[in-house]
Design a protein around this motif. Structure first.
Motif, PDB file in Angstrom:
ATOM      1  N   PHE A 110     -10.699  -1.146  50.353  1.00  0.00           N
ATOM      2  CA  PHE A 110     -11.180   0.402  50.911  1.00  0.00           C
ATOM      3  C   PHE A 110     -11.561   1.070  49.678  1.00  0.00           C
ATOM      4  O   PHE A 110     -10.935   1.297  48.598  1.00  0.00           O
ATOM      5  CB  PHE A 110     -10.218   1.045  51.521  1.00  0.00           C
ATOM      6  CG  PHE A 110      -9.905   0.321  52.855  1.00  0.00           C
ATOM      7  CD1 PHE A 110      -8.516  -0.157  52.859  1.00  0.00           C
ATOM      8  CD2 PHE A 110     -10.589   0.204  54.267  1.00  0.00           C
ATOM      9  CE1 PHE A 110      -8.187  -0.915  54.089  1.00  0.00           C
ATOM     10  CE2 PHE A 110     -10.304  -0.471  55.142  1.00  0.00           C
ATOM     11  CZ  PHE A 110      -8.906  -1.002  55.040  1.00  0.00           C
ATOM     12  N   PHE A 125     -12.286   7.494  53.774  1.00  0.00           N
ATOM     13  CA  PHE A 125     -12.225   6.070  53.430  1.00  0.00           C
ATOM     14  C   PHE A 125     -13.556   5.588  53.995  1.00  0.00           C
ATOM     15  O   PHE A 125     -13.785   5.908  55.231  1.00  0.00           O
ATOM     16  CB  PHE A 125     -10.754   5.541  54.048  1.00  0.00           C
ATOM     17  CG  PHE A 125      -9.661   5.765  53.300  1.00  0.00           C
ATOM     18  CD1 PHE A 125      -9.069   6.949  53.007  1.00  0.00           C
ATOM     19  CD2 PHE A 125      -9.202   4.541  52.435  1.00  0.00           C
ATOM     20  CE1 PHE A 125      -8.034   7.234  52.253  1.00  0.00           C
ATOM     21  CE2 PHE A 125      -8.037   4.809  51.753  1.00  0.00           C
ATOM     22  CZ  PHE A 125      -7.535   6.031  51.493  1.00  0.00           C
ATOM     23  N   GLY A 126     -13.753   4.487  53.470  1.00  0.00           N
ATOM     24  CA  GLY A 126     -14.882   3.769  54.102  1.00  0.00           C
ATOM     25  C   GLY A 126     -13.980   2.601  54.941  1.00  0.00           C
ATOM     26  O   GLY A 126     -13.091   2.546  55.146  1.00  0.00           O
ATOM     27  N   PRO A 127     -15.007   2.030  55.743  1.00  0.00           N
ATOM     28  CA  PRO A 127     -14.672   0.861  56.778  1.00  0.00           C
ATOM     29  C   PRO A 127     -13.829  -0.342  56.170  1.00  0.00           C
ATOM     30  O   PRO A 127     -13.369  -1.105  56.981  1.00  0.00           O
ATOM     31  CB  PRO A 127     -16.053   0.616  57.509  1.00  0.00           C
ATOM     32  CG  PRO A 127     -16.945   0.717  56.488  1.00  0.00           C
ATOM     33  CD  PRO A 127     -16.572   1.961  55.489  1.00  0.00           C
ATOM     34  N   TYR A 167      -1.812  10.448  57.845  1.00  0.00           N
ATOM     35  CA  TYR A 167      -2.971   9.659  58.099  1.00  0.00           C
ATOM     36  C   TYR A 167      -3.015   8.663  59.117  1.00  0.00           C
ATOM     37  O   TYR A 167      -1.761   8.322  59.617  1.00  0.00           O
ATOM     38  CB  TYR A 167      -3.035   8.744  56.730  1.00  0.00           C
ATOM     39  CG  TYR A 167      -4.310   9.355  55.509  1.00  0.00           C
ATOM     40  CD1 TYR A 167      -3.555  10.223  54.552  1.00  0.00           C
ATOM     41  CD2 TYR A 167      -5.417   9.089  55.431  1.00  0.00           C
ATOM     42  CE1 TYR A 167      -4.167  10.834  53.629  1.00  0.00           C
ATOM     43  CE2 TYR A 167      -6.100   9.614  54.372  1.00  0.00           C
ATOM     44  CZ  TYR A 167      -5.520  10.525  53.640  1.00  0.00           C
ATOM     45  OH  TYR A 167      -6.342  10.870  52.496  1.00  0.00           O
ATOM     46  N   SER A 211      -8.367  -2.705  61.500  1.00  0.00           N
ATOM     47  CA  SER A 211      -9.373  -3.227  61.005  1.00  0.00           C
ATOM     48  C   SER A 211     -10.332  -2.206  60.363  1.00  0.00           C
ATOM     49  O   SER A 211     -11.498  -2.026  60.249  1.00  0.00           O
ATOM     50  CB  SER A 211     -10.310  -4.117  61.574  1.00  0.00           C
ATOM     51  OG  SER A 211      -9.676  -5.429  61.979  1.00  0.00           O
ATOM     52  N   GLN A 212      -9.874  -0.697  60.182  1.00  0.00           N
ATOM     53  CA  GLN A 212     -10.533   0.248  59.701  1.00  0.00           C
ATOM     54  C   GLN A 212      -9.751   0.731  58.411  1.00  0.00           C
ATOM     55  O   GLN A 212      -8.738   0.501  58.309  1.00  0.00           O
ATOM     56  CB  GLN A 212     -10.644   1.300  60.907  1.00  0.00           C
ATOM     57  CG  GLN A 212     -11.562   0.695  61.684  1.00  0.00           C
ATOM     58  CD  GLN A 212     -12.178   2.020  62.751  1.00  0.00           C
ATOM     59  OE1 GLN A 212     -12.176   3.172  62.591  1.00  0.00           O
ATOM     60  NE2 GLN A 212     -12.302   1.700  64.195  1.00  0.00           N
ATOM     61  N   GLY A 213     -10.404   1.717  57.828  1.00  0.00           N
ATOM     62  CA  GLY A 213      -9.922   2.518  56.910  1.00  0.00           C
ATOM     63  C   GLY A 213      -8.975   3.579  57.442  1.00  0.00           C
ATOM     64  O   GLY A 213      -9.108   3.986  58.343  1.00  0.00           O
ATOM     65  N   PRO A 214      -8.036   4.061  56.542  1.00  0.00           N
ATOM     66  CA  PRO A 214      -7.215   5.206  56.934  1.00  0.00           C
ATOM     67  C   PRO A 214      -8.112   6.305  57.110  1.00  0.00           C
ATOM     68  O   PRO A 214      -8.992   6.529  56.536  1.00  0.00           O
ATOM     69  CB  PRO A 214      -6.274   5.247  55.902  1.00  0.00           C
ATOM     70  CG  PRO A 214      -6.175   3.974  55.078  1.00  0.00           C
ATOM     71  CD  PRO A 214      -7.768   3.509  55.269  1.00  0.00           C
ATOM     72  N   ARG A 215      -7.550   7.411  57.972  1.00  0.00           N
ATOM     73  CA  ARG A 215      -8.122   8.571  58.116  1.00  0.00           C
ATOM     74  C   ARG A 215      -7.252   9.652  58.305  1.00  0.00           C
ATOM     75  O   ARG A 215      -6.068   9.589  58.751  1.00  0.00           O
ATOM     76  CB  ARG A 215      -8.856   8.444  59.644  1.00  0.00           C
ATOM     77  CG  ARG A 215      -9.356   9.854  60.268  1.00  0.00           C
ATOM     78  CD  ARG A 215     -10.068   9.674  61.539  1.00  0.00           C
ATOM     79  NE  ARG A 215     -10.169  10.849  61.986  1.00  0.00           N
ATOM     80  CZ  ARG A 215      -9.772  11.041  63.401  1.00  0.00           C
ATOM     81  NH1 ARG A 215      -9.563  10.299  64.192  1.00  0.00           N
ATOM     82  NH2 ARG A 215     -10.123  12.432  63.905  1.00  0.00           N
TER      83      ARG A 215
END
Lengths: 115, 113
Positions: free
Chosen positions: A91, A106-108, B36, B41-45
């Motif tokens: 990431f 953050f990106g995917p 967070y 399958s995704q980045g943290p947010r």
């Protein structure tokens, strides 16, 4: 809403090969990061980058890794000679300049598979 | 960074309010509390960050008692799309500009229909 983008979404490579993972951070951000997440494990910090130099790096970020901002928009992570254990989601993240916050975007992610 | 402890997993039905508590007994005076969210399958947010009392945004509320040794992330009326891993982290916002985020294992929230 601006977002961090990463390419490719999935990269398959053979052990010993070099890979370059690409990221386009949010345009007005000045701090850039790479993290990785091995399947089923924690998200791990690799490196932070500011003003064209590394601010901090973790123990994972050894001589096989390097980062670069080759132009005004891209931020890359290079792994010189991949190992099986480098298989993970990578990431990219970015944050605003002088932001006193843990808010990073953050990106995917890029899924790297080393065979 | 101060050590944090949070439940490994939680289940909740759709429409309920979910509260995830994080313990951070060794929090320092200058530490902030940040949460967070990470979907599969995704980045943290980034969700929310606070220092004391209560912080609310469009996604969640963060409750911090006076002693700051714990904090509670509150998600109102969860839906199936709130199924994710939620990370609590505590750290000093130093003046260097960048902030390395150190993730723990997090709390895996499963929302049930």
């Amino acid at each position: 809403e601006p977002e961090v983008t990463q390419t490719p979404s999935h990269q398959v490579t053979q052990m010993g090969q070099e890979v370059i993972l690409r990221c386009v951070p949010i345009s007005n951000h000045l701090y850039f990061y790479w993290y990785r997440q091995i399947l089923g494990q924690k998200v791990e910090f690799l490196v932070s980058f500011y003003n064209n130099e590394i601010s901090e790096k973790s123990e994972i970020f050894d001589d096989q890794f390097s980062v670069e901002r080759p132009d005004g928009s891209n931020f890359t992570l290079k792994i010189r000679s991949t190992k099986l254990e480098d298989s993970a989601m990578y990431f990219c993240a970015s944050s605003e300049a002088l932001a006193v916050s843990y808010e990073q975007y953050f990106g995917p992610g890029t899924r790297l598979t080393v065979t | 960074l101060a050590k944090t402890t949070q439940p490994i997993s939680m289940d909740s039905y759709e429409g309920q309010e979910v509260n995830i508590t994080c313990s951070h007994n060794n929090i320092a005076t200058n530490d902030y509390i940040t949460w967070y969210q990470q979907f599969p399958s995704q980045g943290p947010r980034f969700i929310i960050q606070g220092y004391k009392t209560k912080v609310t945004n469009e996604v969640a509320s963060l409750f911090i008692p006076a002693d700051r040794k714990s904090s509670t992330l509150s998600l109102p009326r969860v839906s199936l799309s709130d199924t994710a891993v939620y990370y609590c982290l505590v750290g000093d916002l130093h003046s260097g500009g960048y902030q390395k985020v150190t993730f723990g294992i997090g709390t895996k929230l499963q929302v049930i229909p």
